[in-house]
Design a protein around this motif. Structure first.
Motif, PDB file in Angstrom:
ATOM      1  N   THR A 137      57.544  73.988  86.541  1.00 42.74           N
ATOM      2  CA  THR A 137      56.686  75.174  86.567  1.00 42.74           C
ATOM      3  C   THR A 137      55.447  74.991  85.697  1.00 42.74           C
ATOM      4  OG1 THR A 137      58.564  76.610  87.041  1.00 42.74           O
ATOM      5  CG2 THR A 137      56.648  77.649  86.055  1.00 42.74           C
ATOM      6  N   THR A 138      55.593  74.221  84.605  1.00 39.66           N
ATOM      7  CA  THR A 138      54.449  73.954  83.731  1.00 39.66           C
ATOM      8  C   THR A 138      53.266  73.377  84.514  1.00 39.66           C
ATOM      9  OG1 THR A 138      55.869  73.611  81.821  1.00 39.66           O
ATOM     10  CG2 THR A 138      53.695  72.575  81.748  1.00 39.66           C
ATOM     11  N   ALA A 139      53.569  72.496  85.471  1.00 42.21           N
ATOM     12  CA  ALA A 139      52.502  71.858  86.245  1.00 42.21           C
ATOM     13  C   ALA A 139      51.990  72.775  87.349  1.00 42.21           C
ATOM     14  CB  ALA A 139      53.002  70.548  86.849  1.00 42.21           C
ATOM     15  N   CYS A 140      52.593  73.926  87.502  1.00 45.20           N
ATOM     16  CA  CYS A 140      52.193  74.837  88.567  1.00 45.20           C
ATOM     17  C   CYS A 140      51.484  76.064  88.011  1.00 45.20           C
ATOM     18  CB  CYS A 140      53.407  75.262  89.391  1.00 45.20           C
ATOM     19  SG  CYS A 140      54.292  73.856  90.072  1.00 45.20           S
ATOM     20  N   GLY A 141      51.130  76.002  86.743  1.00 38.86           N
ATOM     21  CA  GLY A 141      50.389  77.111  86.149  1.00 38.86           C
ATOM     22  C   GLY A 141      48.911  76.778  86.107  1.00 38.86           C
ATOM     23  N   MET A 142      48.087  77.812  85.906  1.00 38.58           N
ATOM     24  CA  MET A 142      46.657  77.561  85.847  1.00 38.58           C
ATOM     25  C   MET A 142      46.235  77.010  84.492  1.00 38.58           C
ATOM     26  SD  MET A 142      45.045  80.709  88.071  1.00 38.58           S
ATOM     27  CE  MET A 142      43.406  80.003  88.232  1.00 38.58           C
ATOM     28  N   GLY A 143      47.098  77.152  83.504  1.00 40.18           N
ATOM     29  CA  GLY A 143      46.725  76.662  82.180  1.00 40.18           C
ATOM     30  C   GLY A 143      45.794  77.600  81.448  1.00 40.18           C
ATOM     31  N   HIS A 144      45.964  78.868  81.733  1.00 37.40           N
ATOM     32  CA  HIS A 144      45.146  79.887  81.109  1.00 37.40           C
ATOM     33  C   HIS A 144      45.790  80.350  79.809  1.00 37.40           C
ATOM     34  CE1 HIS A 144      42.816  83.893  81.808  1.00 37.40           C
ATOM     35  NE2 HIS A 144      42.337  83.167  80.831  1.00 37.40           N
ATOM     36  N   LEU A 145      45.038  80.332  78.731  1.00 40.77           N
ATOM     37  CA  LEU A 145      45.516  80.866  77.456  1.00 40.77           C
ATOM     38  C   LEU A 145      44.827  82.212  77.278  1.00 40.77           C
ATOM     39  CD1 LEU A 145      45.083  77.562  75.425  1.00 40.77           C
ATOM     40  CD2 LEU A 145      47.017  78.289  76.850  1.00 40.77           C
ATOM     41  N   VAL A 146      45.601  83.271  77.562  1.00 44.58           N
ATOM     42  CA  VAL A 146      44.970  84.578  77.732  1.00 44.58           C
ATOM     43  C   VAL A 146      45.708  85.670  76.971  1.00 44.58           C
ATOM     44  CG1 VAL A 146      46.236  84.848  79.913  1.00 44.58           C
ATOM     45  CG2 VAL A 146      44.268  86.287  79.487  1.00 44.58           C
ATOM     46  N   ALA A 147      44.950  86.469  76.248  1.00 42.48           N
ATOM     47  CA  ALA A 147      45.528  87.656  75.603  1.00 42.48           C
ATOM     48  C   ALA A 147      45.657  88.737  76.659  1.00 42.48           C
ATOM     49  CB  ALA A 147      44.629  88.115  74.463  1.00 42.48           C
ATOM     50  N   MET A 148      46.893  89.254  76.815  1.00 47.78           N
ATOM     51  CA  MET A 148      47.163  90.258  77.855  1.00 47.78           C
ATOM     52  C   MET A 148      47.655  91.533  77.186  1.00 47.78           C
ATOM     53  SD  MET A 148      46.931  89.019  81.126  1.00 47.78           S
ATOM     54  CE  MET A 148      48.247  89.697  82.114  1.00 47.78           C
ATOM     55  N   ASP A 149      47.169  92.671  77.670  1.00 43.35           N
ATOM     56  CA  ASP A 149      47.506  93.929  76.993  1.00 43.35           C
ATOM     57  C   ASP A 149      48.234  94.934  77.893  1.00 43.35           C
ATOM     58  OD1 ASP A 149      45.371  94.550  78.648  1.00 43.35           O
ATOM     59  OD2 ASP A 149      44.535  96.004  77.232  1.00 43.35           O
TER      60      ASP A 149
ATOM     61  N   VAL B 113      63.070  78.670  85.430  1.00 48.66           N
ATOM     62  CA  VAL B 113      63.804  79.248  86.562  1.00 48.66           C
ATOM     63  C   VAL B 113      65.217  78.684  86.693  1.00 48.66           C
ATOM     64  CG1 VAL B 113      61.901  79.999  88.029  1.00 48.66           C
ATOM     65  CG2 VAL B 113      62.621  77.612  88.107  1.00 48.66           C
ATOM     66  N   ALA B 114      65.467  77.508  86.110  1.00 50.28           N
ATOM     67  CA  ALA B 114      66.802  76.913  86.215  1.00 50.28           C
ATOM     68  C   ALA B 114      67.762  77.460  85.166  1.00 50.28           C
ATOM     69  CB  ALA B 114      66.707  75.384  86.085  1.00 50.28           C
ATOM     70  N   SER B 115      67.265  78.271  84.251  1.00 47.07           N
ATOM     71  CA  SER B 115      68.113  78.742  83.147  1.00 47.07           C
ATOM     72  C   SER B 115      69.374  79.463  83.600  1.00 47.07           C
ATOM     73  CB  SER B 115      67.289  79.622  82.202  1.00 47.07           C
ATOM     74  OG  SER B 115      66.231  78.876  81.649  1.00 47.07           O
ATOM     75  N   PRO B 116      69.287  80.362  84.608  1.00 51.49           N
ATOM     76  CA  PRO B 116      70.508  81.061  85.022  1.00 51.49           C
ATOM     77  C   PRO B 116      71.592  80.123  85.562  1.00 51.49           C
ATOM     78  CG  PRO B 116      68.576  82.204  85.855  1.00 51.49           C
ATOM     79  CD  PRO B 116      68.101  80.885  85.311  1.00 51.49           C
ATOM     80  N   LEU B 117      71.200  78.938  86.039  1.00 51.13           N
ATOM     81  CA  LEU B 117      72.204  77.990  86.533  1.00 51.13           C
ATOM     82  C   LEU B 117      73.095  77.514  85.391  1.00 51.13           C
ATOM     83  CD1 LEU B 117      69.949  75.796  88.879  1.00 51.13           C
ATOM     84  CD2 LEU B 117      71.493  77.663  89.530  1.00 51.13           C
ATOM     85  N   LEU B 118      72.517  77.431  84.195  1.00 54.07           N
ATOM     86  CA  LEU B 118      73.280  76.940  83.053  1.00 54.07           C
ATOM     87  C   LEU B 118      73.838  78.077  82.211  1.00 54.07           C
ATOM     88  CD1 LEU B 118      70.920  74.000  82.109  1.00 54.07           C
ATOM     89  CD2 LEU B 118      73.283  73.810  82.919  1.00 54.07           C
TER      90      LEU B 118
ATOM     91  N   LEU C 290      57.269  78.116  90.889  1.00 52.27           N
ATOM     92  CA  LEU C 290      58.218  79.218  90.747  1.00 52.27           C
ATOM     93  C   LEU C 290      58.201  79.682  89.298  1.00 52.27           C
ATOM     94  CD1 LEU C 290      61.180  77.733  92.812  1.00 52.27           C
ATOM     95  CD2 LEU C 290      59.332  79.249  93.588  1.00 52.27           C
ATOM     96  N   ARG C 291      57.741  80.917  89.102  1.00 53.04           N
ATOM     97  CA  ARG C 291      57.672  81.450  87.744  1.00 53.04           C
ATOM     98  C   ARG C 291      58.958  82.201  87.430  1.00 53.04           C
ATOM     99  NH1 ARG C 291      52.011  81.795  89.611  1.00 53.04           N
ATOM    100  NH2 ARG C 291      51.363  79.698  89.078  1.00 53.04           N
ATOM    101  N   PRO C 292      59.505  81.993  86.243  1.00 55.12           N
ATOM    102  CA  PRO C 292      60.760  82.671  85.873  1.00 55.12           C
ATOM    103  C   PRO C 292      60.494  84.088  85.387  1.00 55.12           C
ATOM    104  CG  PRO C 292      60.118  81.110  84.157  1.00 55.12           C
ATOM    105  CD  PRO C 292      59.040  81.058  85.200  1.00 55.12           C
TER     106      PRO C 292
ATOM    107  N   ALA D  38      65.008  80.566  75.200  1.00 57.50           N
ATOM    108  CA  ALA D  38      63.538  80.503  75.152  1.00 57.50           C
ATOM    109  C   ALA D  38      63.082  80.344  76.600  1.00 57.50           C
ATOM    110  CB  ALA D  38      63.078  79.330  74.291  1.00 57.50           C
ATOM    111  N   CYS D  39      63.243  81.409  77.366  1.00 55.92           N
ATOM    112  CA  CYS D  39      62.982  81.307  78.803  1.00 55.92           C
ATOM    113  C   CYS D  39      62.532  82.661  79.351  1.00 55.92           C
ATOM    114  CB  CYS D  39      64.233  80.798  79.532  1.00 55.92           C
ATOM    115  SG  CYS D  39      65.764  81.641  79.072  1.00 55.92           S
ATOM    116  N   GLY D  40      62.177  82.681  80.634  1.00 54.30           N
ATOM    117  CA  GLY D  40      61.775  83.930  81.277  1.00 54.30           C
ATOM    118  C   GLY D  40      60.322  84.301  81.013  1.00 54.30           C
ATOM    119  N   HIS D  41      59.433  83.309  80.968  1.00 52.45           N
ATOM    120  CA  HIS D  41      58.028  83.563  80.617  1.00 52.45           C
ATOM    121  C   HIS D  41      57.162  83.948  81.803  1.00 52.45           C
ATOM    122  CE1 HIS D  41      59.462  81.408  77.079  1.00 52.45           C
ATOM    123  NE2 HIS D  41      58.408  81.866  76.441  1.00 52.45           N
ATOM    124  N   GLU D  42      57.705  83.935  82.992  1.00 46.72           N
ATOM    125  CA  GLU D  42      56.942  84.163  84.216  1.00 46.72           C
ATOM    126  C   GLU D  42      55.623  83.418  84.185  1.00 46.72           C
ATOM    127  OE1 GLU D  42      56.405  88.214  85.716  1.00 46.72           O
ATOM    128  OE2 GLU D  42      55.421  87.355  87.462  1.00 46.72           O
ATOM    129  N   GLY D  43      54.506  84.147  84.314  1.00 46.58           N
ATOM    130  CA  GLY D  43      53.211  83.467  84.399  1.00 46.58           C
ATOM    131  C   GLY D  43      52.529  83.273  83.065  1.00 46.58           C
TER     132      GLY D  43
END
Lengths: 378, 89, 425
Positions: A41-53, A198-203, A305-307, A328-333
């Protein structure tokens, strides 16, 4: 059998950032990744470092994380492509423009620089935009980077401090005291951190994480120049406001002279195929903001696939029923943005010390405690 | 034989980077490029010269702007009268 | 814009033409797409105009009389849903809705990197040949050819016939392997004859087995090459070098459609149907086999698509050409020395300028792509991915749309195609 203070399962940007932070504290770490560092998923993100409110907890984590990235930036290799281009949140109408002043106040209260651009200032900053926009919110200290190499940089830094880097190494089971690899080997560990996206629930069955598919498109080099990451303010109301598949305009300049385009969201879609109809909607949306886009050459389209968690915040902290397991999971986008802050929050908790921000809104206990779900938003 | 057929064949004149080239009908733009002083179709990221490689639409080394359309492959494009070819070399 | 047809044929080389002719003659509405301006594929390039090759002439004439429609300059870029292809042309795009498909996308040359291979004037073996056919002035030019198999001689014959001076032909295969292969050609009388004709014209050209190019030299373009010839070094001044090592199938469209591949070829059943229903594959996609295989398998697939009986003789021919293809594959396999020619600063990816040294530490193609940008440029890894497979054994990644760089507008579905698929938020 090898013994570590901490085994991190998952070599995406969050796991790699955590390995970096923990190894710097002298913790003995193994980073175990089923495939390659930073290529999921890391390679499928835009790589935006963004403050979100969207909410106070999200703003606290993202603002702090963006600031941490800024501190790290001078030490990152050039190939990580850190570029403090800032974000422009584009207002398409007066209603969206009216929301801008409230957002400015939010950001400033969280220590994030933010300013209002009127229409004239917006077109001076971004002449390539379609006419008719009424203004924008500028967040100048947001940035972009290239996520796979950011993750790899973290992992290699940890390795240089003695951490064990295990790639191509799927995990079969997490159990008290250790991690069982697919090949049967057991890595003994005092702490286990699950950072497998996204694979976290498998484990760890029962985690409230589900895949949300997103599409990205990158153009050839020599694309029309834009100077900021451009996002429509409607992103918040149109893209995030529904449970169905949705699109929003998001464009980003890359240092290569390419343009990276998003975004789409398909909740519950765990497939990797490009959805032609949704891609079409995404591109149509983008063409509304950047005229001439249709004539520009696309090099690649890909999906990730974003978790996603139910409340849009990550799970950071101890598993309430498994004291040996940390999440340390479930970060979505927002995994790229908040990798730095997430790593610090989990490391601080592991080491039993206070964090710069309140860790409670991200506690897995909000979903997993015996007393049932709680609303975590402050 | 070959010379004669060339002379009898109808020709077209196109412009590659502003220079006129006259070639027999059926000549591809990539082949016409070889009639210039250099066989250079583009510059790489460091500015070094590149020329056509595969001749069959695979390698993309011969991409150029042809009649205003960017990223057209010269090896798949026949020369036409009044065609304008601009390379980034 | 939208096209509807019973059968879409992707690629107008011998395999595609044979399939299109058989199906159209049986009454199917056939649409043939090809990126080139004329039908004939690479092997019959230019024959539509010049017509010196009798076999090509015969098929091209038959094709134009068959009733099949031909769209030149048409590139398949996406397959948004089963039965639909998105196609890009020079300045427009359209969708094709088809009942069946025959994929006849042919093959490309296998390039292996060596110092200087990015200099202008260094081309493929067939690459140089097709440019000469297309009008590249070769008269009086000094040419060195390095590669493997029959294509080397075919290219030399073309260059010679156009007045080029072929200085040297370097065949990488060992003498034993090469002559073993040549002897096997007895089983293929037509091929033997071709070979004999070709070598007669080139009898004065120095040729060696166990020979390959080690470096190309020059400032702004090729000036000289270094060759390894049976262990000793040769240095030749020349104007053009054609250097490539055999062919590999163009699998991108097949993989885009989800066809299964194995050992570098599309998996088909005895009706040449791939694992994707109603999609057939012919010619080089089944493993490099040349014109004979393309014509036989193309005809077979065309008949199957038109639900016509397949003559037993055609099936027998197919098995015969398969035998030849297997021998060719063994002969053309690049020798180990060729995989060690590139220096650390030699570029592997020519689009993104990725040198060999940048791949240090990469374990697979995905790492090489994401960490070093290998294959991330315009050719989408067609050149370097094929080389990386030979050099490192790395297999390719999934093919996603667009399977060629395409205008963003071309990825937008025409409204009459997307209607069944659109989702609303």
């Amino acid at each position: 059998m090898s013994a570590f203070d901490c085994v991190i399962v998952g070599g995406g940007i969050v796991g790699a950032a955590l390995a970096d932070v923990l190894s710097a504290e002298g913790v003995s770490v193994a980073l175990v990744e089923a495939r390659s560092i930073g290529t999921g998923t890391t390679a499928c993100g835009m790589g935006h470092l963004v403050a979100m409110d969207d909410n106070a907890a999200e703003l606290a984590l993202t603002a702090w994380s963006v600031a941490l990235w800024r501190e790290l930036a001078p030490g990152l290799p050039r190939t990580v492509e850190y570029d403090a281009c800032g974000t422009l949140w584009l207002a398409a109408d007066d209603e969206e423009m009216a929301a801008v002043s409230a957002k400015v106040a939010n950001y400033r209260a969280a220590g994030v620089r933010a300013e209002v651009l009127d229409s004239a200032a917006l077109y001076e900053a971004e002449p390539a935009l379609a006419p008719g926009l009424v203004g924008a919110l500028r967040v100048p200290e947001d940035a972009v980077l290239y996520p796979p190499l950011a993750a790899r940089t973290f992992a290699l830094r940890a390795q240089a401090r003695g951490a064990r880097l295990m790639t191509g190494c799927p995990v079969r089971e997490l159990r008290p005291g250790g991690v069982v690899l697919a090949n049967g080997e057991v890595l003994a560990a005092r702490h286990i951190v699950l950072a497998a996206g996204v694979a976290s629930p498998l484990l760890c069955p029962g985690l409230p994480i589900s895949p949300r598919k997103g599409h990205l498109l990158i153009t050839r080099r020599g694309a029309p120049v834009v100077h900021h990451q451009l996002v429509e303010l409607g992103y918040l109301k149109s893209a995030h406001g529904t449970d169905g598949a949705s699109v929003a305009f998001n464009a980003q300049p890359r240092v290569t002279g390419q343009l990276l385009l998003g975004s789409s969201r398909q909740p519950g879609d765990g497939t990797r195929e490009v959805d032609a109809a949704l891609l079409e909607r995404m591109l149509k949306r983008a063409a509304l903001f950047l005229p001439g886009l249709d004539g520009l050459q696309a090099l690649r389209v890909w999906t990730g696939l974003r978790p996603a968690t139910p409340d849009g915040l990550p799970l950071l902290g101890p598993h309430p029923e498994k004291p040996w397991l940390w999440l340390a999971c479930g970060h979505e986008g927002l995994g790229i943005t908040t990798a730095t802050g997430s790593a610090r929050l989990v490391a601080d908790q592991l080491l039993g010390r206070a964090s710069v921000i309140d860790s409670r809104p991200y506690s897995p206990a909000r979903f997993l405690s015996a007393s049932g779900p709680e609303v975590a938003h402050a | 034989m070959r010379e004669a057929s060339l002379k009898n064949a109808s020709v077209v004149t196109l412009r590659i980077n502003g220079r006129e080239v006259t070639v027999p009908v059926g000549t591809s733009v990539a082949a016409a490029l070889a009639m210039m002083d250099s066989f250079v179709s583009r510059a790489d990221l460091s500015g070094r010269p590149r020329g056509p490689l595969c001749g069959m639409g695979v390698c993309f080394e011969c991409r150029a702007t042809i009649d205003g359309v960017p990223e057209v492959l010269m090896c798949l494009t026949p020369c036409r009268e009044d065609q304008t070819v601009v390379t980034d070399a | 814009m939208r096209e509807v047809c019973d059968l879409v044929v992707v690629g107008a080389g011998p395999g595609g033409l044979a399939a299109a002719c058989r199906a159209a003659e049986a009454g199917l509405d056939v649409l043939v797409l090809d990126a080139q301006p004329e039908p004939g594929g690479q092997v019959w390039r230019g024959e539509a105009r010049k017509g010196s090759n009798r076999l090509a002439r015969r098929w091209l004439t038959r094709f134009s009389a068959s009733g099949a429609r031909f769209r030149p300059g048409a590139r398949v870029i996406a397959a948004p849903e089963p039965g639909v292809l998105l196609v890009e042309e020079a300045s427009s795009s359209f969708a094709v809705r088809y009942g069946r498909a025959v994929l006849a996308t042919g093959a490309r040359e296998r390039f292996l990197p060596f110092p200087g291979w990015t200099l202008p004037g260094v081309l493929g073996v067939s690459g140089l040949q097709v440019l000469v056919k297309d009008g590249l002035p070769i008269e009086g030019k000094r040419v060195v050819l390095a590669g493997t198999g029959p294509l080397l001689l075919v290219a030399a014959a073309t260059i010679h016939a156009h007045g080029g001076e072929v200085l040297y032909i370097a065949e990488q295969a060992s003498a034993a392997s090469h002559w073993g292969f040549a002897l096997q050609l007895w089983r293929q009388p037509a091929k033997l004859l071709q070979g004999a004709l070709m070598s007669a014209k080139l009898v004065s050209v120095p040729t060696s087995t166990d020979a390959w190019v080690t470096a190309a030299e020059g400032e702004r373009r090729l000036e000289a090459v270094r060759l390894s010839v049976r262990g000793r070094e040769e240095h030749l001044h020349c104007d053009y070098l054609g250097a490539a090592y055999g062919l590999v199938p163009n699998l991108e469209v097949a993989r885009l459609l989800g066809c299964e591949t194995s050992a570098g070829a599309v998996v088909v059943d005895d009706r040449l149907e791939t694992r994707v229903p109603k999609v057939h594959a012919v010619g080089e996609l089944l493993g490099i086999g040349g014109v004979d295989q393309a014509l036989v398998t193309g005809a077979l697939a065309g008949l199957v698509a038109a639900e016509q009986p397949v003559p037993l003789e055609l099936e027998r021919s197919w098995h015969r050409v398969r035998t030849f293809a297997a021998q060719l594959a063994r002969h053309d396999a690049p020798r180990a020395e060729l995989l060690r020619l590139a220096a650390p600063d030699t570029l592997l990816c020519r689009c993104e300028d990725v040198p060999m040294s940048a791949l240090e530490g990469c374990q697979n193609l995905r790492e090489a792509r994401l960490y070093a940008r290998l294959g991330m440029g315009a050719c989408q890894g067609r050149t370097c991915g094929t080389a990386a497979q030979a050099l490192f054994g790395w297999s390719g990644e999934d093919v996603r749309p667009p399977c060629l760089p395409a205008r963003i507008g071309s990825l937008r579905l025409p409204s009459d195609v997307s209607s069944t698929h659109t989702r609303e938020s």
